[in-house]
Design an enzyme around this catalytic site. Sequence first.
Site, PDB file in Angstrom:
ATOM      1  N   GLY A  53       0.838  -1.195   0.000  1.00 22.53           N
ATOM      2  CA  GLY A  53       0.000   0.000   0.000  1.00 22.53           C
ATOM      3  C   GLY A  53       0.871   1.242   0.000  1.00 22.53           C
ATOM      4  O   GLY A  53       2.081   1.166   0.284  1.00 22.53           O
ATOM      5  N   GLN A  58       2.461  10.076   2.084  1.00 20.19           N
ATOM      6  CA  GLN A  58       3.798   9.456   2.160  1.00 20.19           C
ATOM      7  C   GLN A  58       4.712   9.940   1.030  1.00 20.19           C
ATOM      8  O   GLN A  58       5.926   9.804   1.127  1.00 20.19           O
ATOM      9  CB  GLN A  58       3.699   7.926   2.126  1.00 20.19           C
ATOM     10  CG  GLN A  58       3.023   7.339   3.357  1.00 20.19           C
ATOM     11  CD  GLN A  58       2.960   5.836   3.303  1.00 20.19           C
ATOM     12  OE1 GLN A  58       2.056   5.276   2.690  1.00 20.19           O
ATOM     13  NE2 GLN A  58       3.911   5.158   3.911  1.00 20.19           N
ATOM     14  N   CYS A 102       5.716  -0.204   7.696  1.00 17.18           N
ATOM     15  CA  CYS A 102       5.323   1.036   7.012  1.00 17.18           C
ATOM     16  C   CYS A 102       6.509   1.499   6.183  1.00 17.18           C
ATOM     17  O   CYS A 102       7.642   1.524   6.685  1.00 17.18           O
ATOM     18  CB  CYS A 102       4.937   2.099   8.040  1.00 17.18           C
ATOM     19  SG  CYS A 102       4.422   3.659   7.302  1.00 17.18           S
ATOM     20  N   LEU A 103       6.237   1.895   4.946  1.00 14.83           N
ATOM     21  CA  LEU A 103       7.334   2.340   4.079  1.00 14.83           C
ATOM     22  C   LEU A 103       7.932   3.655   4.578  1.00 14.83           C
ATOM     23  O   LEU A 103       9.052   3.993   4.211  1.00 14.83           O
ATOM     24  CB  LEU A 103       6.839   2.474   2.630  1.00 14.83           C
ATOM     25  CG  LEU A 103       6.363   1.157   1.994  1.00 14.83           C
ATOM     26  CD1 LEU A 103       5.803   1.401   0.597  1.00 14.83           C
ATOM     27  CD2 LEU A 103       7.476   0.119   1.946  1.00 14.83           C
ATOM     28  N   HIS A 144      -4.734   0.765   7.517  1.00 11.99           N
ATOM     29  CA  HIS A 144      -3.420   1.398   7.695  1.00 11.99           C
ATOM     30  C   HIS A 144      -3.301   2.624   6.770  1.00 11.99           C
ATOM     31  O   HIS A 144      -2.851   3.693   7.189  1.00 11.99           O
ATOM     32  CB  HIS A 144      -2.333   0.352   7.386  1.00 11.99           C
ATOM     33  CG  HIS A 144      -0.931   0.847   7.419  1.00 11.99           C
ATOM     34  ND1 HIS A 144       0.001   0.403   8.341  1.00 11.99           N
ATOM     35  CD2 HIS A 144      -0.254   1.724   6.619  1.00 11.99           C
ATOM     36  CE1 HIS A 144       1.163   0.994   8.105  1.00 11.99           C
ATOM     37  NE2 HIS A 144       1.038   1.797   7.068  1.00 11.99           N
ATOM     38  N   GLU A 145      -3.754   2.468   5.517  1.00  8.88           N
ATOM     39  CA  GLU A 145      -3.642   3.576   4.545  1.00  8.88           C
ATOM     40  C   GLU A 145      -4.615   4.708   4.889  1.00  8.88           C
ATOM     41  O   GLU A 145      -4.252   5.887   4.774  1.00  8.88           O
ATOM     42  CB  GLU A 145      -3.882   3.066   3.115  1.00  8.88           C
ATOM     43  CG  GLU A 145      -2.924   1.985   2.641  1.00  8.88           C
ATOM     44  CD  GLU A 145      -1.460   2.306   2.851  1.00  8.88           C
ATOM     45  OE1 GLU A 145      -1.095   3.501   2.827  1.00  8.88           O
ATOM     46  OE2 GLU A 145      -0.671   1.367   3.078  1.00  8.88           O
ATOM     47  N   HIS A 148      -3.193   6.879   7.414  1.00  7.64           N
ATOM     48  CA  HIS A 148      -2.228   7.854   6.873  1.00  7.64           C
ATOM     49  C   HIS A 148      -2.943   9.143   6.440  1.00  7.64           C
ATOM     50  O   HIS A 148      -2.412  10.242   6.616  1.00  7.64           O
ATOM     51  CB  HIS A 148      -1.501   7.281   5.647  1.00  7.64           C
ATOM     52  CG  HIS A 148      -0.276   6.482   5.967  1.00  7.64           C
ATOM     53  ND1 HIS A 148       0.804   7.000   6.636  1.00  7.64           N
ATOM     54  CD2 HIS A 148       0.065   5.196   5.660  1.00  7.64           C
ATOM     55  CE1 HIS A 148       1.750   6.074   6.751  1.00  7.64           C
ATOM     56  NE2 HIS A 148       1.322   4.965   6.172  1.00  7.64           N
TER      57      HIS A 148
HETATM   58  O1  K1U Z   1       1.550   2.354   3.979  1.00  4.33           O
HETATM   59  C1  K1U Z   1       2.622   1.793   3.925  1.00  4.33           C
HETATM   60  O2  K1U Z   1       3.576   2.254   4.506  1.00  4.33           O
HETATM   61  C2  K1U Z   1       2.759   0.520   3.150  1.00  4.33           C
HETATM   62  C3  K1U Z   1       2.725  -0.690   4.046  1.00  4.33           C
HETATM   63  C4  K1U Z   1       1.309  -1.188   4.138  1.00  4.33           C
HETATM   64  C5  K1U Z   1       1.026  -2.253   5.136  1.00  4.33           C
HETATM   65  C6  K1U Z   1       1.874  -3.256   5.465  1.00  4.33           C
HETATM   66  C7  K1U Z   1       1.525  -4.210   6.403  1.00  4.33           C
HETATM   67  C8  K1U Z   1       0.341  -4.173   6.982  1.00  4.33           C
HETATM   68  C9  K1U Z   1      -0.485  -3.161   6.663  1.00  4.33           C
HETATM   69  C10 K1U Z   1      -0.159  -2.221   5.729  1.00  4.33           C
HETATM   70  C11 K1U Z   1       3.609  -1.753   3.423  1.00  4.33           C
HETATM   71  O3  K1U Z   1       3.387  -2.178   2.350  1.00  4.33           O
HETATM   72  S1  K1U Z   1       4.986  -2.294   4.360  1.00  4.33           S
HETATM   73  C12 K1U Z   1       5.745  -3.568   3.326  1.00  4.33           C
HETATM   74  C13 K1U Z   1       4.992  -4.847   3.331  1.00  4.33           C
HETATM   75  O4  K1U Z   1       4.180  -5.093   4.174  1.00  4.33           O
HETATM   76  C14 K1U Z   1       5.230  -5.850   2.262  1.00  4.33           C
HETATM   77  C15 K1U Z   1       6.231  -5.720   1.359  1.00  4.33           C
HETATM   78  C16 K1U Z   1       6.430  -6.691   0.383  1.00  4.33           C
HETATM   79  C17 K1U Z   1       5.618  -7.762   0.317  1.00  4.33           C
HETATM   80  C18 K1U Z   1       4.623  -7.892   1.232  1.00  4.33           C
HETATM   81  C19 K1U Z   1       4.417  -6.945   2.214  1.00  4.33           C
HETATM   82 ZN    ZN Z   2       2.405   3.183   6.281  1.00  2.00          ZN
END
Ligand code: K1U
Ligand code: ZN
Length: 180
Positions: A53, A58, A102-103, A144-145, A148
Amino acid sequence: MIAYLIAMTLRSILIHPDPRLKKVCAPVTSVSPEIGALAEDMLQTMYEAPGVGLAAPQVGVLQRLFVMDCVKEDGATPKPMVLINPEILWTSDETNTYEEGCLSIPDQYADVTRPSQVRMRWLGLDGKAHEDQFDELWATCAQHELDHLNGKLFIDYLGTMKRQVITRRMEKLKRERARG
Ligand code: K1U
Ligand code: ZN
């Protein structure tokens, strides 16, 4: 052989702490070509990170939209989604705990408990209203999004000590990145 270039821009992802990640974002007033281009950039940036996401704040845009694609299996067909002005219509009483990342807070993970299922309404890039129910990782990611867009990070669900430790790690990471 002729090489074709697809127009896209990878956007820089803001790292916590940043005041732009704490703001309540403004509704999108028109689903314009600029919003379409932003959504395309956000999807490319999310896939490249990689993440499931990404919300507009972000990448420094304080407007209410996010992208997500929670199809993670190798070889499966991607399902990119763009949600503009999303609203929650219903949440389940049943909850689910997921180890979130979270990125904007790289390499930090913590358990967060949220409703297991959510029903949401949003505008698509076609400018029309869409409605759907999400579960499993899709439900966690959508919440989560949406957080944000309201200036809330997953670390805001943690205790003060854990949040401070993660924030100090991110301040250090930002100092190191600034030094190059
Ligand atoms: O919003 C963000 O920072 C993105 C975040 C979203 C998220 C992750 C986990 C649970 C809820 C929401 C991410 O994408 S973090 C990276 C991640 O979870 C991932 C990366 C590669 C493959 C699978 C997952
Ligand atoms: Zn996030």
